[in-house]
Design an enzyme around this catalytic site. Structure first.
Site, mmCIF file in Angstrom:
data_model
loop_
_atom_site.group_PDB
_atom_site.id
_atom_site.type_symbol
_atom_site.label_atom_id
_atom_site.label_comp_id
_atom_site.label_asym_id
_atom_site.label_seq_id
_atom_site.Cartn_x
_atom_site.Cartn_y
_atom_site.Cartn_z
ATOM 1 N N HIS A 40 0.850 -1.161 0.249
ATOM 2 C CA HIS A 40 -0.271 -0.023 -0.298
ATOM 3 C C HIS A 40 0.894 1.127 -0.121
ATOM 4 O O HIS A 40 1.826 1.388 0.919
ATOM 5 C CB HIS A 40 -0.733 -0.011 1.082
ATOM 6 C CG HIS A 40 -1.820 0.923 1.379
ATOM 7 N ND1 HIS A 40 -3.133 0.694 0.907
ATOM 8 C CD2 HIS A 40 -1.772 2.250 1.966
ATOM 9 C CE1 HIS A 40 -3.908 1.754 1.182
ATOM 10 N NE2 HIS A 40 -3.297 2.909 2.057
ATOM 11 N N ASP A 42 0.877 5.525 0.243
ATOM 12 C CA ASP A 42 0.080 6.465 0.452
ATOM 13 C C ASP A 42 0.476 7.813 -0.160
ATOM 14 O O ASP A 42 1.710 8.252 0.089
ATOM 15 C CB ASP A 42 -0.129 6.811 1.963
ATOM 16 C CG ASP A 42 -1.130 5.580 2.653
ATOM 17 O OD1 ASP A 42 -2.107 5.633 2.210
ATOM 18 O OD2 ASP A 42 -0.424 4.752 3.265
ATOM 19 N N HIS A 76 -2.989 4.695 -2.645
ATOM 20 C CA HIS A 76 -4.020 5.438 -2.179
ATOM 21 C C HIS A 76 -4.002 6.635 -2.234
ATOM 22 O O HIS A 76 -2.913 7.599 -1.528
ATOM 23 C CB HIS A 76 -3.896 4.972 -0.672
ATOM 24 C CG HIS A 76 -5.058 5.637 0.157
ATOM 25 N ND1 HIS A 76 -5.046 5.437 1.813
ATOM 26 C CD2 HIS A 76 -5.962 6.277 -0.006
ATOM 27 C CE1 HIS A 76 -6.006 6.070 2.130
ATOM 28 N NE2 HIS A 76 -6.568 6.598 1.137
ATOM 29 N N GLY A 152 -4.402 10.546 6.694
ATOM 30 C CA GLY A 152 -3.303 11.640 6.972
ATOM 31 C C GLY A 152 -1.834 11.086 7.170
ATOM 32 O O GLY A 152 -1.053 11.277 6.674
ATOM 33 N N GLY A 155 -0.056 5.520 12.346
ATOM 34 C CA GLY A 155 0.203 5.385 13.616
ATOM 35 C C GLY A 155 -0.961 5.996 14.689
ATOM 36 O O GLY A 155 -0.941 6.143 15.992
ATOM 37 N N ASP A 182 -8.469 0.572 6.319
ATOM 38 C CA ASP A 182 -6.967 1.198 6.304
ATOM 39 C C ASP A 182 -7.053 2.210 7.666
ATOM 40 O O ASP A 182 -7.817 3.056 7.662
ATOM 41 C CB ASP A 182 -6.729 1.964 5.260
ATOM 42 C CG ASP A 182 -5.548 2.663 5.146
ATOM 43 O OD1 ASP A 182 -4.520 2.528 6.023
ATOM 44 O OD2 ASP A 182 -5.209 3.592 4.154
ATOM 45 N N GLY A 204 0.165 -0.262 8.616
ATOM 46 C CA GLY A 204 1.525 0.399 8.829
ATOM 47 C C GLY A 204 2.093 0.135 10.016
ATOM 48 O O GLY A 204 2.876 -0.582 9.979
HETATM 49 C C1 DX5 Z 1 -3.118 7.170 6.700
HETATM 50 C C2 DX5 Z 1 -2.841 6.052 5.660
HETATM 51 C C3 DX5 Z 1 -2.533 4.754 6.107
HETATM 52 C C4 DX5 Z 1 -1.639 4.337 7.159
HETATM 53 C C5 DX5 Z 1 -1.832 3.401 7.999
HETATM 54 O O1 DX5 Z 1 -4.030 7.712 6.487
HETATM 55 O O2 DX5 Z 1 -3.735 5.996 4.572
HETATM 56 O O3 DX5 Z 1 -2.197 3.557 5.175
HETATM 57 O O4 DX5 Z 1 -0.152 4.433 6.575
HETATM 58 O O5 DX5 Z 1 -1.023 3.390 9.216
HETATM 59 P P1 DX5 Z 1 -1.369 2.567 10.369
HETATM 60 O O6 DX5 Z 1 -1.542 1.165 10.004
HETATM 61 O O7 DX5 Z 1 -0.152 2.847 11.255
HETATM 62 O O8 DX5 Z 1 -2.635 3.292 10.910
HETATM 63 ZN ZN ZN Z 2 -3.905 4.331 3.346
#
Ligand code: DX5
Ligand code: ZN
Length: 225
Positions: A40, A42, A76, A152, A155, A182, A204
């Site tokens: 993925h 971003d 994304h 955004g 974490g 997500d 993530g």
């Molecule tokens: C943030 C991204 C996510 C992010 C997820 O808006 O769209 O893909 O990297 O990270 P975690 O799994 O740490 O929430």
């Molecule tokens: Zn994402």
């Protein structure tokens, strides 16, 4: 090739946003060896979401590594006017692009433009948007992404309401459309999200925040059975 070829029942997708960018290629290779196939990626523009993240310039270096091992890149787009970026994402080696319904003036037109670039297509929606609004626009897409955080940053804490929202979404979509989640996904909620009907799990910090990346990936994949 399409999502139906890429998904082995369900996929845990490492979200590169949470990676150590000083060794991004190495971390991707470690996860490919651990069995990850869908990554993925971003893209944030500093407008639709507060931060500027990464874009095609990084994607073009990572996509050959992923493709060589038979993997794919799920991009994304957390950006305004997503239609402006489709060609560059495809050119840089993106395989699928997911844009936000909140950011698109004409969802079917953006979906068609993405397909014309040879991309698979996803439609994302924010926590403030009703799942039914996304489902109503999902006729031309391969997946719908239910955000379980405000988009955004990596974490952030998982929003528990997402479990019910995923269930509602699954019930409204044709079986051919995949359901992705997500944000804050980890061991504590992946089972409930799968039971609610998601089959694509973006992760993530619950992978890249661990010292042993293969073990973190493997534990999540095992949790899906
Ligand atoms: C943030 C991204 C996510 C992010 C997820 O808006 O769209 O893909 O990297 O990270 P975690 O799994 O740490 O929430
Ligand atoms: Zn994402």
């Amino acid at each position: 090739m399409s999502w139906d070829d890429w998904i082995r029942t369900a996929e845990v997708e490492p979200s590169l946003y949470a990676a150590d960018f000083s060794r991004l290629g190495g971390q991707v290779e470690i996860l490919l060896r651990a069995g990850a196939r869908v990554f993925h990626f971003d893209v944030g523009d500093g407008h639709f979401v507060p931060p500027i993240t990464v874009g095609p310039i990084v994607l073009q270096w990572i996509s050959p590594i992923v493709h060589r091992a038979g993997g794919v890149l799920d991009c994304h787009l957390m950006v305004e006017e997503p239609e402006r970026h489709l060609a560059a994402i495809a050119e840089a080696g993106g395989d699928s692009v997911t844009f936000h319904l909140e950011a698109a003036a004409d969802v079917p037109a953006v979906a068609r433009a993405a397909r014309a670039e040879g991309l698979q297509v996803g439609l994302a929606f924010n926590p403030a948007t009703e799942p039914a609004a996304a489902a109503a626009l999902a006729r031309e897409v391969d997946l719908v992404l239910c955000m379980s955080i405000e988009p955004g940053y990596s974490g952030q804490a998982f929003m528990p309401a997402a479990i019910e929202r995923v269930g509602e979404l699954r019930g409204l979509l044709p079986a051919s459309v995949h359901v992705q989640v997500d944000g804050g996904v980890g061991h504590e909620n992946i089972g409930s999200l799968a039971a609610a009907g998601a089959d694509l799990f973006v992760v993530g910090s619950a992978i890249f925040g661990r010292r042993n990346l293969p073990r973190a990936y493997d534990r999540l994949a095992q949790a899906l059975g």
